[in-house]
Design a protein around this motif. Structure first.
Motif, mmCIF file in Angstrom:
data_model
loop_
_atom_site.group_PDB
_atom_site.id
_atom_site.type_symbol
_atom_site.label_atom_id
_atom_site.label_comp_id
_atom_site.label_asym_id
_atom_site.label_seq_id
_atom_site.Cartn_x
_atom_site.Cartn_y
_atom_site.Cartn_z
ATOM 1 N N ASP A 147 0.832 -1.208 0.000
ATOM 2 C CA ASP A 147 0.000 0.000 0.000
ATOM 3 C C ASP A 147 0.865 1.255 0.000
ATOM 4 O O ASP A 147 1.979 1.262 0.503
ATOM 5 C CB ASP A 147 -0.872 0.012 1.272
ATOM 6 C CG ASP A 147 -1.909 -1.085 1.225
ATOM 7 O OD1 ASP A 147 -2.330 -1.433 0.104
ATOM 8 O OD2 ASP A 147 -2.272 -1.611 2.293
ATOM 9 N N GLU A 148 0.306 2.280 -0.590
ATOM 10 C CA GLU A 148 1.023 3.566 -0.584
ATOM 11 C C GLU A 148 1.363 3.988 0.837
ATOM 12 O O GLU A 148 2.446 4.440 1.131
ATOM 13 C CB GLU A 148 0.140 4.646 -1.228
ATOM 14 C CG GLU A 148 0.036 4.517 -2.748
ATOM 15 C CD GLU A 148 1.360 4.715 -3.442
ATOM 16 O OE1 GLU A 148 2.062 5.675 -3.091
ATOM 17 O OE2 GLU A 148 1.722 3.897 -4.309
ATOM 18 N N GLU A 149 0.386 3.774 1.723
ATOM 19 C CA GLU A 149 0.573 4.205 3.105
ATOM 20 C C GLU A 149 1.682 3.433 3.804
ATOM 21 O O GLU A 149 2.340 3.929 4.703
ATOM 22 C CB GLU A 149 -0.728 4.018 3.901
ATOM 23 C CG GLU A 149 -1.803 5.000 3.491
ATOM 24 C CD GLU A 149 -3.113 4.729 4.211
ATOM 25 O OE1 GLU A 149 -3.135 3.878 5.109
ATOM 26 O OE2 GLU A 149 -4.104 5.379 3.857
#
Lengths: 523, 58
Positions: B54-56
């Motif tokens: 995930d980007e996060e």
């Protein structure tokens, strides 16, 4: 003389290579006997990928690259043809066999690299084409039994070539051009009978061409009198498949001499007959063909010792040749089966397909639920093991028909995971459901052909009532023979018949002629 | 000389199977694993694994 490269395409990649391609082996023998320079690359046997195919195509200055196979080889053939266009671009690319004959116009448009297609029986057409190539004559406009392109690039299907009259004029297949020791003999074993399981050196042979039954799922490669060329609605010649037949079989002497030669040269211990149906051929011969074949098998010393001595097969060292083939529930007779067992027959495949009366009647198989049930015991009583094949997903399939099949499987002690009803190109099913099939592949029939396998995987559905999801579940229920699960599924189905949208609906097709029009027979 | 071509004469050009043994083993394993799929027997295609988090999570 022409320099020819035959390529045998990969088929049933999920299994090991088991069968020497009979048609290519015959055409290679004919070309060899005519004095041509012949090479065979058996891609199905070697399974070495496309890098080796590239090298093979560039290995010599081929006059002809010849490729052909069943429809299920289409994926591989398409790629080989593309590679041939790059690595053997000066060669004439000739295609033939079932994949082309079933739909020549489509195949020529989907694979532009193919220069010439041989439609139907190639025993005369192919050598005729090679002779013309030797003369530098590439005008195919008057050559019978081919599809080609004219000067404008239009696809032209020529008039059909008459079938040959005397099969015994065909040479034996060129077995020596195939990797027998490296590949095929290592894969001799099969799980159909104990004798077949212990086979060490099996070779397949073909004794006959033709079957007079008209099963809707079947077709005959355009080699059994079942194919003619007629104008389509737009006035262009196209193939049409019929109920006409030119039933032909090799003489028992031809077959016996061939098996004796295979025994002498390769020490084979097992032969599998590739024939469409040995029993239909026996009926056509007025019950003389199999009798004579069995008698001569024994006279020639090909009878396995255990059958001669009447003991279990593993109690003696068998020096003969076991064999197997195909049979029919309504056409077999106890006395014939007994003779076959005596001569060394180990198992027979029976396409029982279903135990539902309506399905069997519409199928054109010439059998009934009662005959299907009885056939298992009749065959077993002879000592031969029956191998019953079952199908699910017929156009008329219903919960009732599935229930009838499960009940019979339970009664007869048969364990089977059914095939899915599959409309292979060339069959009546295919042409009757062509539009419905295309609709299941975004309107793209080539996608369907690329997806076709051996009917163990679901592709396009032709069942009017059941969707692919339903059939996948029903297949498992039949495999488990679980009537409880079937009852629950039917209860859940409830009144769905009143609202369901049929997955497939039949249509009229110019490619099917429902009468006995047939391919001419050579005089 | 490879044995891939069989026929009425010997082709001069050698045909070499350059498929690396590692690829053969990988393919063979994949084929057998896919044929055994069911229950706890699963197979993940490594070459098709494209998700990289995930980007996060980065």
């Amino acid at each position: 003389m022409a320099k020819i490269l035959f390529i045998n395409p990969v088929v049933r990649e999920e299994d090991v290579p088991r069968h020497i391609p009979y048609g290519i082996a015959l055409l290679a023998a004919i070309a060899r006997d005519d004095g041509h320079q012949v090479q065979v690359y058996d891609a199905n046997a070697w399974r070495k990928g496309f890098d080796v195919v590239r090298q093979v195509l560039a290995a010599d200055q081929w006059d002809v690259v010849a490729i052909g196979g069943l429809t299920t080889t289409y994926n591989f053939i398409k790629e080989v043809c593309r590679l041939a266009g790059e690595h053997a671009k000066d060669s004439l690319l000739i295609a033939g066999g079932g994949f082309l004959t079933s739909m020549p116009r489509e195949i020529m448009s989907w694979i532009p690299e193919i220069d010439l297609g041989v439609i139907g029986e190639a025993f005369v057409t192919f050598p005729d084409v090679l002779k013309k190539i030797d003369k530098g004559d590439l005008d195919w406009s008057k050559t019978l039994g081919v599809v080609h392109r004219n000067d404008k690039g239009n696809i032209i299907v020529n008039t059909e070539r008459p079938n040959i009259n005397n099969l015994d004029t065909i040479p034996w297949p060129a077995w020596e051009f195939f990797p027998l020791e490296d590949i095929y003999f290592k894969n001799s074993s099969s799980l159909f009978s104990e004798e077949a399981y212990y086979a060490k050196r099996r070779i397949d042979i073909n004794g006959s061409y033709g079957c007079n039954l008209i099963c809707k799922y079947c077709w005959h490669l355009g080699t059994t009198g079942d194919m003619v060329v007629r104008p389509d609605p737009a006035g262009n010649n196209d193939v049409a498949f019929t109920y006409g037949r030119n039933i032909r079989y090799h003489s028992p002497d031809y077959i016996i001499e061939m098996v004796k030669q295979l025994k002498a040269e390769f020490n084979i211990d097992y032969v599998n007959f590739l024939d469409e149906n040995l029993m239909t051929m026996d009926v056509y011969s007025k019950r003389t063909w199999l009798k004579e074949l069995c008698e001569k098998w024994i006279e020639a010393g090909l009878q396995p010792d255990c059958r001669r001595l009447g003991v279990p097969f593993d109690e003696v060292e068998n020096n003969g040749v076991f064999w197997s083939g195909t049979s029919h529930a309504s056409l077999h007779r106890p006395e014939t089966l007994k003779m076959m067992y005596q001569a060394g027959c180990t198992h027979l495949v029976y396409g029982l397909e279903s135990f539902d009366k309506k399905i069997l009647k519409n199928l054109g198989k010439g059998s009934t639920p009662d005959r299907n049930e009885t056939s298992v015991a009749v065959c077993m009583a002879s000592g031969i093991i029956p191998i019953p094949n079952i199908i699910i997903g017929f156009p008329e399939e219903s919960f009732g028909s599935v229930r009838a099949t499960i009940k019979s499987l339970l009664k007869l002690g048969i364990h089977a995971k059914p095939h899915f009803a599959t409309a292979y190109p060339g069959s009546e099913w295919y042409y009757r459901y062509k539009d419905s099939i295309a609709a299941q592949y975004d309107g793209n029939l080539e996608k369907y052909v690329l997806d076709l396998g051996d009917a163990t995987k679901i592709t396009a559905t032709i069942s009017h009532k059941f969707s692919c999801m339903d059939l996948l579940g029903l297949q498992e229920i039949v495999a488990q023979r679980d009537l409880r699960l079937l009852d629950i599924a039917e209860k859940h189905w409830g009144q769905s018949d009143e609202t369901i949208v049929a997955t497939a609906t039949p249509q009229i097709s110019h490619n099917i002629i429902q009468d006995k029009t047939k391919t001419p027979l050579q005089k | 000389m490879s044995d891939f071509l069989k026929g009425t004469y010997t082709v001069d050009k050698e045909i070499v199977d350059e498929t690396a043994k590692a690829t053969i083993a990988k393919d063979e394993f994949k084929k057998k694993a896919l044929n055994s799929i069911g229950g706890s027997m699963v197979f993940v295609e490594r070459e098709k694994y494209v998700w990289d988090g995930d980007e996060e999570g980065k």
